[in-house]
Design a protein around this motif. Structure first.
Motif, mmCIF file in Angstrom:
data_model
loop_
_atom_site.group_PDB
_atom_site.id
_atom_site.type_symbol
_atom_site.label_atom_id
_atom_site.label_comp_id
_atom_site.label_asym_id
_atom_site.label_seq_id
_atom_site.Cartn_x
_atom_site.Cartn_y
_atom_site.Cartn_z
ATOM 1 N N PRO A 148 0.810 -1.219 0.000
ATOM 2 C CA PRO A 148 0.000 0.000 0.000
ATOM 3 C C PRO A 148 0.844 1.270 0.000
ATOM 4 N N ALA A 149 0.308 2.324 -0.601
ATOM 5 C CA ALA A 149 1.043 3.585 -0.713
ATOM 6 C C ALA A 149 1.425 4.150 0.653
ATOM 7 N N ALA A 150 0.629 3.846 1.665
ATOM 8 C CA ALA A 150 0.893 4.373 3.011
ATOM 9 C C ALA A 150 2.204 3.862 3.585
ATOM 10 N N THR A 151 2.752 2.793 3.012
ATOM 11 C CA THR A 151 3.992 2.228 3.547
ATOM 12 C C THR A 151 5.229 2.951 3.016
ATOM 13 N N TYR A 152 5.059 3.954 2.152
ATOM 14 C CA TYR A 152 6.234 4.627 1.581
ATOM 15 C C TYR A 152 7.136 5.209 2.663
ATOM 16 N N TRP A 190 -9.421 -2.095 -13.503
ATOM 17 C CA TRP A 190 -9.917 -3.473 -13.432
ATOM 18 C C TRP A 190 -9.240 -4.289 -12.336
ATOM 19 N N ALA A 191 -8.062 -3.831 -11.869
ATOM 20 C CA ALA A 191 -7.321 -4.595 -10.864
ATOM 21 C C ALA A 191 -7.592 -4.125 -9.442
ATOM 22 N N ALA A 237 -14.873 -0.225 -5.509
ATOM 23 C CA ALA A 237 -15.138 1.026 -6.220
ATOM 24 C C ALA A 237 -14.421 2.221 -5.599
ATOM 25 N N LEU A 238 -14.179 2.193 -4.301
ATOM 26 C CA LEU A 238 -13.524 3.310 -3.628
ATOM 27 C C LEU A 238 -12.005 3.154 -3.579
ATOM 28 N N ASP A 239 -11.489 2.069 -4.097
ATOM 29 C CA ASP A 239 -10.047 1.812 -4.098
ATOM 30 C C ASP A 239 -9.382 2.700 -5.152
#
Length: 590
Positions: A330-334, A354-355, A359-361
């Motif tokens: 996840p981006a939060a782990t940067y 599609w991956a 819907a909120l991802d």
């Protein structure tokens, strides 16, 4: 010293500011100094003892049986003060012999395309192995690099597949050609007999602090000097747990990003702080980073070190063994990676719509391998075919556009094998030895394997083998589907591997159903893999994709016919049999 077959080369810019005078680099505890060829004259130099008394040079660099000694002067230091070379003054009873210019003129026009040592620097020549004894002359590379392999596994210390084989053999081959080579890998301790692999590695007593994941982590370094290579193992509690380097029976470890972030930070520090053989590798190092586990290294060089004038002359090469594994989190782990905030764009990644999971991802993530592709100086894949496949939609795993944009620095070099370890004429793991000149004992290996596995001893019965991970990539589901039809024929089938639990269960059920025809060995066993390769008539590799593959190379070495899917390195290395070639005599290897 183990030898390695290398096929292919890649051009690479020499390290900036490299001194081109004749000198030797300190190579750990090597007893034989590695001399560089004098570049300005254009004639190779050799060191020869004038007395052939059989004396050898001991680990200190002194003659074990004489009092003649050379001396060194004018130490060359890099920007950090590390000694990277010396001017050599030879002793009086030694002579430096320059070969004739005729010999040099004959050689200089031939570009050795099989030289990976030095990564294709023009004019680079191989160092002939086996010159540890005094009295032998040898050629060395004109440009001698400090090479630092960073890898999650290296045989025989740790191995789950081809990555471990390559990182356990290629460094030895490059060291034999005159380079100073370090391999940096974790020191795994899983409470099994495999822990003894690290028994000869000694704690260097050096600690370094890694700032990542919101805290300071202390790591230590263990070191073993073997076969001309400095094997350095990063030690931390996160590497001490049951399982393999990446997971256990429950799946991948949840903290793998943390574990391999530690490895990358420690690997960047190792050339600066470890006085191996009395000298650090220094800043003029060439980092070879293998897959995503080491992918943070080139990013750290660019973001953490070069802004402060450190590693400004270092270079990095990304070696892609399997693009399917990218180190996505996840981006939060940067913020856990220990990188400046402005470097998020290097590793930032957005999944296509599609991956995404819902819907909120937003699809935002960090992709370590993507960052390595962006920041590495060169990119190498383990076969020429795979170098093309990773630029296609089918083989790019979402990175095909990025890789296509860097196509000018991508090369494919087919993996080699350790021909000393994998030699049916001398293999210590097989009961009978044979060679290409006399195959009579191969059938005896087959009969011995049948007896060991409890199968009927039938030398005339075709025996098919499979060795590898039990997962989708390797085409296990294809074998599963074809299994009942195969068992109708008069064959015997043996499989060795571990992976997806459902395939492990299928292997056990097949063995129960076809007691006289099928054997499944869940797990991995090196001696058994050698005996299967020697005893089987056919080795099956129905991989959906295969960056290179080593088992087909082992099979051809042992006179076992590889039957493979024409993809990646399998297509590059196996010549399809044509029964009509050469006037009907037939030609091909599988």
């Amino acid at each position: 010293m183990a030898s390695l077959q290398i096929s292919g080369s890649v051009s690479f810019e020499p390290l900036v500011g490299l001194n081109r005078t004749s000198y030797f680099r300190p190579i750990g505890n090597l007893g034989f100094p590695h001399f560089r060829r004098r570049f300005s004259i254009g004639r190779p130099l050799f060191l020869r003892r004038s007395s052939f008394s059989g004396d050898k040079i001991d680990g200190s660099g002194e003659s074990a049986g004489g009092d003649d000694k050379g001396f060194i002067t004018d130490a060359e230091r890099n920007g950090s003060g590390s000694v990277v070379g010396f001017q050599l003054v030879p002793p009086g009873d030694q002579e430096i012999l320059g070969t004739s210019t005729t010999h040099h003129e004959e050689k200089k026009e031939a570009t050795d395309e099989t030289e990976m040592a030095g990564f294709g620097v023009p004019g680079n020549r191989a160092v002939e192995e086996g010159a540890a004894e005094v009295g032998y002359t040898r050629e060395v590379a004109e440009v001698v690099n400090n090479l630092v392999f960073v890898t999650s596994e290296a045989a025989p210390y740790s191995k789950t597949g081809g990555l471990g084989d390559v990182c356990g053999s290629l460094p030895i081959a490059l060291a034999g050609r005159g380079h100073r080579v370090m391999v940096v890998s974790p020191r795994y301790q899983n409470g099994t007999s495999a822990d003894s692999n690290y028994a000869r590695a000694k704690d260097l007593g050096i600690r370094t602090t890694v700032h990542c994941f919101g805290a300071s982590q202390e790591v230590s370094f263990y070191h073993e000097y073997r076969d001309g290579v400095d094997w350095v193992f990063v030690d931390h509690q996160s590497y001490h747990r049951p399982g393999n380097p990446y997971g256990d029976s429950k799946g991948a470890f949840g903290d793998n990003q943390f574990r391999f972030t530690l490895l990358c930070h420690a690997a960047c520090e190792a050339p600066l702080v470890l006085p191996l053989g009395g000298f650090t590798y220094g800043e003029k190092s060439l980092f070879l980073v293998n897959d995503w586990h080491a992918g943070l290294v080139p990013i750290l060089l660019a973001a953490k070190y070069r802004p402060y004038g450190v590693y400004k002359d270092a270079r990095s090469i990304l070696i892609i063994h399997n693009l399917a594994h990218q180190g996505v989190e996840p981006a939060a782990t940067y913020s856990n990676l220990g990188l400046p905030s402005e470097w998020y764009g290097a590793v930032g990644w957005v999944f296509p719509t599609w991956a995404r999971t819902h819907a909120l991802d937003t699809g935002e993530a960090v992709n370590v391998l993507k960052g390595a592709i962006v920041t590495s100086d060169r990119i190498i894949t383990v076969s020429q075919g795979y170098a093309w496949e990773i630029t296609t939609v089918e083989g790019g795993y979402g990175l095909q556009d990025l890789l296509s944009s860097r196509k000018s620095v991508i090369n494919g070099i087919t993996n080699g094998i350790n021909v000393d370890e994998w030699d049916p004429a001398t293999d210590e793991h097989i009961p009978f030895h044979y060679s290409v000149d006399d195959l009579s004992n191969k059938v005896k290996c087959k009969m011995a394997l049948q007896k060991e596995l409890g199968l009927p001893i039938r030398p005339e019965c075709p025996m098919i083998g499979f060795i590898g991970r039990l997962d989708y990539q390797k085409g296990i589901d294809l074998i599963q589907t074809a299994g009942p039809d195969l068992m109708v024929d008069d064959i015997q089938f043996v499989m060795l591997g571990s992976g997806d639990p459902k395939y492990e269960s299928w292997m056990r059920s097949m063995e129960e159903t076809y007691r006289d025809k099928f054997r499944g060995w869940v797990g991995f066993n090196v001696p058994i893999s050698h005996r299967i390769t020697a005893g089987c008539d056919i080795l099956l590799m129905p991989s959906r994709f295969e960056p290179c593959g080593l088992n087909q190379l082992y099979a051809m070495r042992y006179g076992t016919i590889p039957v493979v899917h024409g993809t990646g390195g399998l297509r590059d290395t196996v010549e399809n049999f044509n029964p009509y070639a050469e006037g009907g005599a037939g030609a091909g290897t599988g």
